[in-house]
Design an enzyme around this catalytic site. Structure first.
Site, PDB file in Angstrom:
ATOM      1  N   GLU A 199       9.011  63.858 -26.099  1.00 20.20           N
ATOM      2  CA  GLU A 199      10.062  62.919 -26.473  1.00 20.20           C
ATOM      3  C   GLU A 199      11.324  63.264 -25.692  1.00 20.20           C
ATOM      4  OE1 GLU A 199      10.797  62.361 -30.683  1.00 20.20           O
ATOM      5  OE2 GLU A 199      12.687  61.348 -30.272  1.00 20.20           O
ATOM      6  N   ARG A 219      15.818  64.932 -40.757  1.00 20.68           N
ATOM      7  CA  ARG A 219      14.579  64.432 -41.366  1.00 20.68           C
ATOM      8  C   ARG A 219      14.025  65.436 -42.385  1.00 20.68           C
ATOM      9  NH1 ARG A 219      10.862  60.145 -41.059  1.00 20.68           N
ATOM     10  NH2 ARG A 219      11.727  59.079 -39.254  1.00 20.68           N
ATOM     11  N   GLU A 277       2.609  59.738 -37.815  1.00 18.53           N
ATOM     12  CA  GLU A 277       2.995  61.037 -38.346  1.00 18.53           C
ATOM     13  C   GLU A 277       2.525  61.355 -39.773  1.00 18.53           C
ATOM     14  OE1 GLU A 277       7.235  62.074 -36.560  1.00 18.53           O
ATOM     15  OE2 GLU A 277       7.069  59.967 -37.059  1.00 18.53           O
TER      16      GLU A 277
END
Ligand code: MOS
Length: 774
Positions: free
Chosen positions: A250, A328, A730
């Site tokens: 990423e 997160r 995920e």
């Protein structure tokens, strides 16, 4: 050559792919994958005169660079040039969220493996030989490898963040039971099969084209432009597919692309830079290890009244994506449970490890592991099954998350009840109990693991995508989106969308490479959101074209537009098939000079988040599910085998059942690997010890459950998901957390004095110690 039969079988496979709009449609890449024809960065046709590069990196984790002697390396026959920070025309800065990461070290090194220079030669072998001739003198500085030590020394990436709900202090007064403890979860190597790599080539007028194995083509483009001091339009980034990303590409595909482009910029020649496995393991960041402590308070009837947690994230030497990952963790700190009083804080701790980065789950799994540990601890102390506490606290419709979002279309209880009913939990538990009664040397353990995972980039501005659709004049279709195919099957889903809207054979649709000149300013393929965001944009573009084509057909047939429908590559009028085929419709539209290209933009509606208040509605929706894991521990050796993992998963209305099942199985196994066997080890000097596949074990076909069964939960789906088919990348990873607790329960069955230690992964060594620890 000698395998004619298998070729014809493969051709049959290809035929099966066509005309198949069924939900069980195969991954469109399977045909080229099994034939070895799929193209990766290393397969690019290199241009005449291409140079090859290797990265010279720091042999120490922290220190001042006293001197570097490149003379012998430069003198080696075949070496073209060695580039350092001094050769950077723009900024020596690649930090995405915080500008704290140089492309090449200048005066100091901050982790073992930190890039210092790029050796460019006529062959990779020569470049490697030259790298060994570089002499560096580093004055060593103290090395921090753990988050705890970093916190003690006030070494942070940024300010801590806290999500709070209610009043924990007050609530603890009302608690019947209060438990506190510490947990540790180790990092995890992404271990994509295709290592990091890129190929840069000069185009005319100083433009550069980069072929990169990246989840984020725009990040590569933007960062290359910044480092080279060029406008973004001079940099084109193209991605065919990745041999796996798992988050590791990423952000961290970027430096290698920038380095190759830097060499191309100076040499006006193509440059190929592909890391070998050793280099990749040493130089790149992994899932963040977390050291955490918790305090959990329960009522008499096992309601969690208060939960306090402090997460110490081992961020590594620079920010990379750590702040977003930390965020997160807070979003998922209470997993699938409703807790009225929550105080959660995360510290991104700066250490001398490679910058840790995204990995499937993006901090969520680390958060969930802690509350599951807290529940297991409470259950153990109270002498009840963890599942009683889990069940008493499952999230319900309209419950509020600590970050202010109201839970809607909640399937936590449904998936829990379904898993228990379908797989007959009482019978499973009875079997475990009977087995444990009758066996001394082997013990079984069982654990349930509910999951709730929020879908959207938590950074609201990133939730957008565009799609570009061309219908060519022969009726074939070409599609470009920002979606990067990395094995997750997103291209298949994109193709299904277009084929469905145009009602054409899937062979009429081609998914183009992901390219910054066709789709610009993209968010990375990440956060499980790629199919939703790009799919919704694609749906919009296709529907606009469909609308236009319906007008053409209605004019030709002299009927109202509303009576027109496309089906099986024909125009239908009032449900009657006409003689006008899709191909004729397209050629007619061309003659009428109708635009057969459309570009559409999608931005997730409704979502928002206020970071000053740490409240909002950051997720489009949540994904739910429940797993049941059963393990058998060999109490003489400390080894274990998983008997079964049984899951009820909320796919919504899956648009692609085969692909979604593949994602669920792969995620589950990857999560089990993280929790049980994948053990990253650095020595106290910050040197990676688990630096090869001989020292870093990942699950193989023999080490996971022989019996993985993942069933779909019957639900209505969610309108925010593409065709009501929920994000699946995920969430299933977190079912793997159940593996940890199943092992703990088996240990407890053998050793009643065993005090839970929440230190993952639960390797056989740790199991053995725990079995005999009095
Ligand atoms: Mo993914 S871990 O959001 O790249």
């Amino acid at each position: 050559m000698h395998k004619n039969k298998s070729h014809s079988e493969l051709d049959k496979l290809k035929t099966n792919l066509e005309f198949s709009l069924k939900q069980s449609m195969k991954n469109i890449d399977s045909y080229t994958h099994v034939r070895g024809e799929s193209l990766y960065v290393d397969d690019v046709n290199v241009r005449e005169g291409t140079f090859y590069a290797v990265v010279f990196d720091s042999p120490k984790a922290h220190g001042k660079i006293k001197s570097i002697d490149y003379s012998e390396a430069e003198a080696l026959e075949g070496v073209e040039r060695i580039f350092t920070y001094k050769d950077i025309p723009g900024d020596n800065q690649i930090g995405g969220i915080i500008p704290d990461e140089p492309l090449f070290a200048e005066d100091e090194v901050h982790f073992w493996g930190m890039p210092i220079a790029l050796v460019v030669a006529k062959s990779e072998l020569i470049a490697r030989q030259a790298r060994r001739l570089i002499k560096i003198d580093i004055e060593e500085l103290p090395v921090i490898t753990t988050a705890k030590e970093a916190k003690e020394k006030d070494s942070f990436i940024n300010a801590p963040r806290s999500f709070n709900l209610g009043n924990t202090e007050k609530a603890f007064h009302d608690c019947e039971y209060i438990y506190e403890g510490e947990t540790f979860s180790n990092g995890q190597e992404q271990l994509y099969i295709e290592a990091q790599g890129s190929y840069a080539e000069p185009l005319e007028n100083g433009n550069i084209k980069i072929t990169s194995s990246t989840q984020g083509p725009t990040a590569v483009q933007k960062t290359t432009a910044k480092v080279l001091g060029l406008p973004m339009h001079k940099i084109e980034v193209d991605v065919t597919r990745l041999g796996g990303g798992f988050g590791g590409k990423e952000d961290q595909a970027t430096p290698w692309a920038v380095m190759a482009a830097l060499a191309t910029y100076h040499l006006k020649q193509s440059v190929k830079l592909i890391l070998n496995r050793h280099d990749d393991l040493r130089m790149t960041g992994k899932r963040h290890p977390y050291e955490s402590n918790y305090k959990i308070g329960l009522s008499k009837d096992l309601k969690i009244l208060a939960y306090e947690v402090e997460f110490l994230q081992n961020s590594g030497a620079s920010a990379d994506l750590s702040p977003a990952i930390a965020e997160r963790t807070l979003f998922h700190a209470t997993n699938s449970y409703f807790v009225q009083n929550v105080k959660s804080t995360v510290y991104s701790c700066k250490t001398n490890l490679p910058p840790n980065t995204a990995f499937r789950g993006f901090g969520g799994p680390q958060g969930m592991f802690v509350i599951e540990s807290a529940i297991a601890k409470a259950a153990s102390e109270l002498g009840v099954a963890a599942r009683q506490i889990q069940e008493a606290n499952l999230l319900q419709e309209n419950d509020v998350f600590s970050y202010g979002q109201i839970a809607k279309q909640v399937e936590a209880q449904n998936s829990w009840d379904a898993a228990k009913a379908i797989f007959n939990i009482e019978e499973l538990e009875q079997k475990v109990e009977d087995f444990n009664k009758n066996n001394a040397a082997f013990k079984k353990g069982l654990a349930l693991m509910p999951i709730t995972f929020g879908i959207s980039f938590t950074n609201t501005p990133m939730n957008h995508a565009r799609a570009l659709v061309h219908i060519y004049l022969d009726g074939s279709v070409g599609i470009s989106t920002a979606a990067v195919e990395m094995g997750q099957g997103v291209n298949t889903k994109m193709l299904q969308i277009a084929a469905k809207i145009f009602a054409v054979n899937t062979s009429k649709v081609k998914i183009e490479t992901t390219n910054t000149t066709r789709v610009a300013n993209t968010s990375p393929s990440a956060a499980s959101s790629t199919a939703d965001l790009n799919g919704k944009a694609l749906l919009k573009a296709c529907n606009s074209l469909l609308d236009r084509l319906k007008i053409v057909a209605s004019e030709v047939l002299n009927v109202s537009k509303d009576s027109i429908e496309l089906k099986d590559e024909f125009v239908y009028c009032n449900s009657e098939k006409t003689t006008m085929s899709w191909t004729e419709l397209i050629s007619t539209a061309m003659l009428k000079r109708i635009a057969l290209t459309e570009n559409a933009h999608y931005a997730t509606p409704e979502i928002h988040f206020d970071k000053t208040k740490e409240k909002g509605h950051p997720f489009a929706y949540h994904v739910f599910g429940t797993s049941i894991t059963i393990v058998t521990v060999d109490c003489t050796r400390g080894t274990y085998e998983f008997d079964a993992v049984k899951v009820v998963h909320d796919y919504g209305k899956s648009m692609s059942e085969g692909i979604d099942l593949g994602q669920a199985e792969g995620g589950l196994v990857q999560g089990m690997g993280w929790m049980t066997m994948e053990e990253i080890a650095y020595d106290t000097n910050g040197r990676l010890l688990s630096n090869a596949l001989s020292t870093y074990k990942v699950p193989d076909v023999f080490s996971v459950a022989k019996n993985i069964e993942i069933l779909p939960l019957e639900t209505l789906g969610n309108d925010m998901a593409i065709l009501k088919s929920k994000a699946v990348g995920e969430p299933p990873l977190m079912y793997g957390i159940g593996a940890y607790f199943a092992i703990q329960n088996a240990i407890k069955a053998f050793n009643p004095n065993y005090k839970h230690k929440f230190h993952a992964p639960m390797t056989p060594e740790k199991v053995l110690i725990s079995l005999y620890n009095k």
